[in-house]
Design a protein around this motif. Structure first.
Motif, PDB file in Angstrom:
ATOM      1  N   ARG A 222       1.082  -1.275   0.230  1.00 53.79           N
ATOM      2  CA  ARG A 222       0.044  -0.368  -0.074  1.00 53.79           C
ATOM      3  C   ARG A 222       0.916   1.666  -0.262  1.00 53.79           C
ATOM      4  N   VAL A 223       1.968   1.462   0.396  1.00 50.82           N
ATOM      5  CA  VAL A 223       2.535   2.313   0.970  1.00 50.82           C
ATOM      6  C   VAL A 223       3.353   2.481  -0.342  1.00 50.82           C
ATOM      7  N   ALA A 224       3.912   1.320  -1.343  1.00 53.99           N
ATOM      8  CA  ALA A 224       4.725   1.720  -2.761  1.00 53.99           C
ATOM      9  C   ALA A 224       3.692   2.316  -3.264  1.00 53.99           C
ATOM     10  N   HIS A 225       2.638   1.666  -3.088  1.00 58.90           N
ATOM     11  CA  HIS A 225       1.655   2.137  -3.947  1.00 58.90           C
ATOM     12  C   HIS A 225       1.243   3.725  -4.314  1.00 58.90           C
ATOM     13  N   GLY A 226       1.518   4.189  -2.525  1.00 61.63           N
ATOM     14  CA  GLY A 226       0.680   5.361  -2.898  1.00 61.63           C
ATOM     15  C   GLY A 226       2.038   6.264  -2.682  1.00 61.63           C
ATOM     16  N   VAL A 227       2.999   5.852  -2.573  1.00 58.69           N
ATOM     17  CA  VAL A 227       4.597   6.907  -2.708  1.00 58.69           C
ATOM     18  C   VAL A 227       4.936   7.020  -4.248  1.00 58.69           C
ATOM     19  N   GLY A 268       7.965   9.350 -15.759  1.00 51.74           N
ATOM     20  CA  GLY A 268       6.822   9.494 -14.760  1.00 51.74           C
ATOM     21  C   GLY A 268       5.887   8.215 -15.124  1.00 51.74           C
ATOM     22  N   TYR A 269       5.700   7.987 -16.637  1.00 55.51           N
ATOM     23  CA  TYR A 269       4.555   5.877 -16.621  1.00 55.51           C
ATOM     24  C   TYR A 269       5.735   5.824 -16.211  1.00 55.51           C
ATOM     25  N   THR A 270       6.378   5.165 -16.512  1.00 53.47           N
ATOM     26  CA  THR A 270       7.362   3.629 -15.492  1.00 53.47           C
ATOM     27  C   THR A 270       6.774   4.173 -14.233  1.00 53.47           C
ATOM     28  N   VAL A 271       7.652   5.238 -13.466  1.00 50.74           N
ATOM     29  CA  VAL A 271       7.242   5.239 -11.994  1.00 50.74           C
ATOM     30  C   VAL A 271       5.389   4.795 -12.099  1.00 50.74           C
ATOM     31  N   GLY A 272       4.422   5.408 -12.750  1.00 51.63           N
ATOM     32  CA  GLY A 272       3.137   5.277 -12.606  1.00 51.63           C
ATOM     33  C   GLY A 272       2.582   4.231 -12.563  1.00 51.63           C
ATOM     34  N   VAL A 273       2.810   3.596 -14.073  1.00 51.24           N
ATOM     35  CA  VAL A 273       2.468   2.340 -14.770  1.00 51.24           C
ATOM     36  C   VAL A 273       2.648   1.107 -12.858  1.00 51.24           C
ATOM     37  N   THR A 274       4.336   1.077 -12.086  1.00 45.06           N
ATOM     38  CA  THR A 274       4.446   0.503 -11.516  1.00 45.06           C
ATOM     39  C   THR A 274       3.722   0.832 -10.353  1.00 45.06           C
ATOM     40  N   ALA A 275       2.760   1.331  -9.442  1.00 50.13           N
ATOM     41  CA  ALA A 275       2.566   1.908  -8.840  1.00 50.13           C
ATOM     42  C   ALA A 275       0.947   1.521  -9.480  1.00 50.13           C
ATOM     43  N   TRP A 276       0.665   1.768 -10.726  1.00 43.54           N
ATOM     44  CA  TRP A 276      -1.027   0.999 -10.960  1.00 43.54           C
ATOM     45  C   TRP A 276      -0.674  -1.062 -11.240  1.00 43.54           C
ATOM     46  N   ALA A 277       0.276  -1.328 -11.502  1.00 43.65           N
ATOM     47  CA  ALA A 277       0.723  -2.961 -10.994  1.00 43.65           C
ATOM     48  C   ALA A 277       0.428  -3.565 -10.046  1.00 43.65           C
ATOM     49  N   ILE A 278       1.110  -2.351  -8.960  1.00 42.96           N
ATOM     50  CA  ILE A 278       0.674  -2.657  -7.478  1.00 42.96           C
ATOM     51  C   ILE A 278      -0.631  -2.066  -7.447  1.00 42.96           C
ATOM     52  N   GLY A 279      -0.812  -1.571  -8.020  1.00 52.12           N
ATOM     53  CA  GLY A 279      -2.553  -1.441  -7.355  1.00 52.12           C
ATOM     54  C   GLY A 279      -3.496  -2.239  -7.537  1.00 52.12           C
ATOM     55  N   ILE A 280      -3.287  -3.405  -9.102  1.00 47.76           N
ATOM     56  CA  ILE A 280      -3.907  -4.024  -9.634  1.00 47.76           C
ATOM     57  C   ILE A 280      -3.615  -5.645  -8.994  1.00 47.76           C
ATOM     58  N   ALA A 281      -2.700  -5.464  -8.321  1.00 48.99           N
ATOM     59  CA  ALA A 281      -1.950  -7.024  -7.366  1.00 48.99           C
ATOM     60  C   ALA A 281      -3.167  -6.972  -6.174  1.00 48.99           C
ATOM     61  N   LEU A 282      -3.360  -5.208  -5.531  1.00 41.97           N
ATOM     62  CA  LEU A 282      -3.127  -5.343  -4.569  1.00 41.97           C
ATOM     63  C   LEU A 282      -5.218  -5.254  -4.176  1.00 41.97           C
ATOM     64  N   MET A 283      -5.581  -4.703  -5.684  1.00 44.25           N
ATOM     65  CA  MET A 283      -7.453  -5.079  -5.526  1.00 44.25           C
ATOM     66  C   MET A 283      -7.576  -6.834  -5.993  1.00 44.25           C
ATOM     67  N   SER A 284      -6.746  -7.491  -7.199  1.00 45.27           N
ATOM     68  CA  SER A 284      -6.997  -8.697  -6.847  1.00 45.27           C
ATOM     69  C   SER A 284      -6.980  -9.647  -5.635  1.00 45.27           C
ATOM     70  N   ASN A 285      -6.389  -8.957  -4.755  1.00 53.25           N
ATOM     71  CA  ASN A 285      -6.030 -10.290  -3.306  1.00 53.25           C
ATOM     72  C   ASN A 285      -6.779  -9.509  -2.227  1.00 53.25           C
ATOM     73  N   SER A 286      -7.835  -8.462  -2.725  1.00 54.69           N
ATOM     74  CA  SER A 286      -8.388  -7.511  -1.782  1.00 54.69           C
ATOM     75  C   SER A 286      -9.511  -8.090  -1.025  1.00 54.69           C
ATOM     76  N   ARG A 287     -10.050  -8.887   0.208  1.00 54.74           N
ATOM     77  CA  ARG A 287     -11.546  -9.262   0.051  1.00 54.74           C
ATOM     78  C   ARG A 287     -12.886  -8.376   0.524  1.00 54.74           C
TER      79      ARG A 287
END
Length: 402
Positions: A222-227, A268-287
């Motif tokens: 979550r911290v990585a996704h936000g930062v 910006g795109y590279t860093v942002g897409v990395t954050a987006w991918a982490i967000g997708i992982a958080l979403m898929s693992n979330s209850r």
């Protein structure tokens, strides 16, 4: 050279973030002292261990005895309901992980126009689907149940003695959950708020040492996704836009500002897409997949628009020359309109979604205000450069008209 210059600060920033995320997270624990509210109320009993739980401002005190055949556990739990006339809950889950479904709970209710009541509840999947939560017996033997309300602090404190089967409840890895709610209707606790701190009210606790454990990997993600989202979408992209609009007015070499713009946008795109991918992982693992729909939807739109902007490197119509001079043709003109429209829409959505992220994660307020300060600085720089350009153009026009 421009890309290398821009990427170095980004790399340093990512290294700092990575080192922060790799720092081990330890749950708070402490010995019992007078800082706990249930001591102030004089209802702590004979507890020997106390913890400030990590969410909802909840507190837990306990002592246990290895009696035969079961372990005797004395607990005191205190929390403040989300609103007056609410409820608080604490319970144990005999399953493989601490979660609401399957929890054997103690819930204390304080209706707005009623008296304080406390009962045992069995939280099933039907409860999560919205069925009424009614008092029910549980297999854990519970005695000496008491509930108190503090007019001064607004906290409800529960105490009870539990008899735990050691084959089902391991005192070294006891899975417990807690919760608070805002309303009670006809002695039925209503649904709690759908916030991250409500979803995070669980942990595994060692009753012997008083130490609590949780999935620190989830917090780090979550911290990585936000930062990374703030740094990529919210800082690098706006800087790239400012560079594109204003740098060509202060340099005679158009390739310089173009390469600076491209390097910031790609970074910006590279860093942002990395954050987006982490967000997708958080979403898929979330209850709680459907909880933060707005933030998720805007994030997907941002990814699509940003990808479309990056593709502009290959989609942009080539310049046409006539008599050694560049001429403006319609395809390039229309492409420029589309590129600017998509770019400014992307920046706007990114800023909106970053503030949605602040509302979800609820970091210390200083981080939000730091970002607000950065946005204000960007706005002041852009405004100052805009004024400078118009003044320069106005002077040139006057000289030309003479």
């Amino acid at each position: 050279m421009a890309i290398t210059t821009v990427s170095s600060p980004a790399l340093v920033f990512l290294v700092v973030v990575a080192s922060f995320l790799c720092t081990s997270t330890r749950a708070q624990h402490s010995s019992c002292d007078n800082s706990f509210s249930f001591f102030e109320e004089g209802i702590a009993g004979n507890v020997t261990h106390c913890r400030k739980l990590r969410t909802l401002g909840a507190e837990l005190g306990w002592s246990y005895h290895n009696t035969t055949p079961n372990v005797t556990l004395n607990i005191v739990f205190s929390a403040i309901p989300s609103a007056a006339g609410g409820w608080v809950a604490w319970g144990l889950n005999p399953g493989n992980r601490p979660q609401m479904v399957g929890t054997r709970a103690l819930i204390a209710l304080r209706p707005a126009n009623g008296t304080l009541a406390m009962n045992t509840y069995n939280l099933t999947r039907d409860t999560m689907l919205g069925c009424k939560l009614q008092p029910s017996p549980i297999e854990v033997q519970v005695s000496n149940m008491q509930a108190n309300f503090s007019e001064e602090t607004g906290a409800i404190t529960m105490s009870a003695t539990l008899s735990l089967d050691p084959s089902t409840y391991n005192i070294s890895e006891l899975k417990h959950v807690w919760q608070v709610g805002s309303s009670v209707v006809d002695q039925v606790p209503q649904k709690h708020r759908m916030r991250l701190k409500n979803f995070d009210s669980f942990e595994v606790i060692d009753l012997t040492t008083g130490r609590g454990f949780r999935d620190t990997g989830l917090t780090k993600q979550r911290v990585a996704h936000g930062v990374l989202s703030v740094f990529g979408w919210g800082i690098l992209l706006p800087v790239g836009v400012i560079i594109k609009r204003y740098s060509r007015n202060i340099t005679k070499n158009p390739e310089v500002w173009f390469m600076l713009h491209i390097s910031f946008q790609i970074s910006g795109y590279t860093v942002g897409v990395t954050a987006w991918a982490i967000g997708i992982a958080l979403m898929s693992n979330s209850r709680h997949f459907n909880t933060f729909k707005g933030h998720r939807t805007i994030g997907i739109i941002i990814f699509c628009l940003a990808t479309l902007q990056i593709m502009a490197l290959w989609l942009k119509p080539k310049k046409k020359y006539e008599g050694g001079k560049i001429i403006t043709d319609r395809p390039r003109k229309y492409w420029s309109i589309y590129h600017h429209l998509v770019g400014y829409t992307l920046i706007t959505l990114s800023i909106v979604n970053i503030f949605k992220g602040f509302a979800i994660l609820r970091p210390p307020p200083v981080w939000k205000w730091i970002y607000v300060g950065l946005l204000a600085a960007f706005s002041c720089v852009a405004f100052g450069l805009e004024v400078a350009i118009w003044v320069h153009k106005s002077r040139n026009n006057k000289k030309t008209s003479r």
